[in-house]
Design an enzyme around this catalytic site. Structure first.
Site, PDB file in Angstrom:
ATOM      1  N   ALA A   1      10.396  21.267 -45.325  1.00 25.88           N
ATOM      2  CA  ALA A   1      11.134  20.206 -45.261  1.00 25.88           C
ATOM      3  C   ALA A   1      12.159  20.532 -44.433  1.00 25.88           C
ATOM      4  O   ALA A   1      12.249  20.357 -43.381  1.00 25.88           O
ATOM      5  CB  ALA A   1      11.264  19.707 -47.028  1.00 25.88           C
TER       6      ALA A   1
ATOM      7  N   GLU B   1      19.436  27.726 -39.575  1.00 29.22           N
ATOM      8  CA  GLU B   1      18.741  28.026 -38.206  1.00 29.22           C
ATOM      9  C   GLU B   1      19.419  27.448 -37.184  1.00 29.22           C
ATOM     10  O   GLU B   1      20.424  26.631 -37.037  1.00 29.22           O
ATOM     11  CB  GLU B   1      17.378  27.390 -38.460  1.00 29.22           C
ATOM     12  CG  GLU B   1      17.339  25.645 -38.860  1.00 29.22           C
ATOM     13  CD  GLU B   1      15.924  25.353 -38.997  1.00 29.22           C
ATOM     14  OE1 GLU B   1      15.457  24.210 -38.202  1.00 29.22           O
ATOM     15  OE2 GLU B   1      15.252  25.567 -40.084  1.00 29.22           O
TER      16      GLU B   1
ATOM     17  N   HIS C   1      10.290  26.836 -37.506  1.00 27.22           N
ATOM     18  CA  HIS C   1      10.537  25.466 -37.574  1.00 27.22           C
ATOM     19  C   HIS C   1       9.369  24.740 -36.161  1.00 27.22           C
ATOM     20  O   HIS C   1      10.088  24.127 -35.485  1.00 27.22           O
ATOM     21  CB  HIS C   1      11.811  24.969 -37.332  1.00 27.22           C
ATOM     22  CG  HIS C   1      12.419  23.702 -37.705  1.00 27.22           C
ATOM     23  ND1 HIS C   1      13.324  23.147 -38.206  1.00 27.22           N
ATOM     24  CD2 HIS C   1      11.435  22.458 -38.000  1.00 27.22           C
ATOM     25  CE1 HIS C   1      13.525  22.163 -38.881  1.00 27.22           C
ATOM     26  NE2 HIS C   1      12.319  21.512 -38.434  1.00 27.22           N
TER      27      HIS C   1
ATOM     28  N   GLY D   1       5.553  11.440 -50.238  1.00 25.48           N
ATOM     29  CA  GLY D   1       5.394  10.626 -49.117  1.00 25.48           C
ATOM     30  C   GLY D   1       4.490  10.915 -48.121  1.00 25.48           C
ATOM     31  O   GLY D   1       3.445  11.357 -48.433  1.00 25.48           O
TER      32      GLY D   1
ATOM     33  N   ILE E   1       3.941  12.787 -45.673  1.00 31.31           N
ATOM     34  CA  ILE E   1       3.661  14.309 -45.364  1.00 31.31           C
ATOM     35  C   ILE E   1       3.152  15.001 -46.605  1.00 31.31           C
ATOM     36  O   ILE E   1       1.955  15.576 -46.681  1.00 31.31           O
ATOM     37  CB  ILE E   1       4.785  15.241 -44.912  1.00 31.31           C
ATOM     38  CG1 ILE E   1       5.353  14.732 -43.495  1.00 31.31           C
ATOM     39  CG2 ILE E   1       4.435  16.856 -44.955  1.00 31.31           C
ATOM     40  CD1 ILE E   1       6.449  15.450 -43.058  1.00 31.31           C
TER      41      ILE E   1
END
Length: 323
Positions: A240, A270, A288, A158, A160
């Site tokens: 991702a 997380e 992140h 896609g 990214i």
């Protein structure tokens, strides 16, 4: 005429927050306090728009308790797996996200993880700071692995994934990709080769980079079986979502030499990170921060404002998410 009330669950960048407060009656969180669901619901009383952050879990039970005044959920994130979009739709509350503005920064971080992991940049920095460097040698124990020329397998071509592929071209990396949708134009533009199934991509790639959304289909997609298909010298990069990878299986694969290493910006639970990952020397960990630049966080806030204004003008946000 009173301005619509907009609830923000986390602190935004100064520029975006100031603009939000100028255009709307904004209920801000200037101290960036972590709000529990009850506190968010309390702030939503009489509000028109709720702007949750990616870590806010808006499940069906939460959405069922939203006051009737809430007419839009405008996420400050590209992903919306933390929101029960179907439950929101059932209450006629559209959900929007901020898709395009996170693309380039996340691609940058993906390349940073590839380079940092393979060239052992953190190891070298630590060695020097601890005054353990004794000088260079031909058979250097601090040496890493080459990145340029290696075969890169992209899972999800896609926005990214394509941005990563464009960067990889500068490193003369042969490109493979797999995803639900074949992209002939990108194949032509990027000289990318489509793999009919994930197994083929895993077996042929030196570096596997994940850029797919977290869905029921992709949760734990990279499990023990998938990892066993990768080459022993291969590495896994995940910018991702943490849930795409079975972390327990990944830890065992890294400990057992099934794959050579992993670069991770996202984790299953997380902000908690498995002790098993923390104990490994062949993992590069990042908190992140794929979108964490001032410029992108500004743009994310502006995109949320665009979505709110489009919704108030037309009844539909610019970036509406389908269930």
């Amino acid at each position: 005429m009173p301005k619509p009330v907009v609830v923000v669950t986390r602190k935004w960048t100064r520029r975006a927050q100031d603009l939000l407060a100028e255009r709307f009656d904004a209920r801000l969180n200037p101290d960036d306090t972590l709000l529990d669901p009850e506190e968010i619901l309390a702030r939503c009383r009489g509000a028109t728009v709720l702007c949750p952050w990616g870590a806010d879990r808006l499940d069906s039970a939460f959405i069922s308790r939203l006051p009737d005044s809430i007419r839009l959920i405008a996420c400050v994130s590209a992903g919306t797996e933390h929101i029960d979009v179907a439950a929101a739709k059932a209450r006629n509350i559209p959900v929007s996200n901020t898709p395009d503005v996170v693309t380039e920064e996340t691609a940058d971080l993906t390349l940073a993880l590839m380079l940092g992991l393979n060239r052992r940049l953190v190891h070298g920095d630590r060695l020097i700071r601890e005054q353990g460097w004794a000088g260079i040698g031909i058979d250097d124990p601090n040496g890493g692995a080459r990145v340029w020329g290696k075969t890169l397998g992209i899972v999800g071509l896609g926005g990214i994934g394509a941005a990563v592929a464009r960067r990889a071209q500068a490193f003369r990396m042969p490109l493979l990709y797999h995803g639900r949708t074949r992209r002939p134009q990108l194949e032509s533009d990027l000289a990318a080769v489509y793999c009919e199934n994930l197994d083929e991509l895993l077996a042929r790639s030196d570096i596997v980079s994940l850029h797919c959304p977290l869905t029921g289909e992709t949760r734990n997609m990279i499990d023990a079986r998938a990892l066993s298909l990768m080459q022993p010298g291969a590495v896994l990069i995940n910018t991702a979502r943490g849930g795409v990878v079975d972390e327990t299986a990944l830890i065992e694969a890294l400990k057992g030499g099934v794959i050579a290493g992993a670069g991770l910006d996202v984790f299953q639970n997380e902000p908690l990170v498995s002790q098993g990952l923390l104990a490994l020397d062949n993992v590069l960990l990042s908190p992140h921060v794929g979108t964490a630049t001032v410029e992108t966080r500004d743009e994310m806030g502006m995109r949320v404002i665009d979505n709110i204004e489009a919704f108030l003008a037309t009844g539909r946000p610019r970036d509406e998410v389908a269930p």
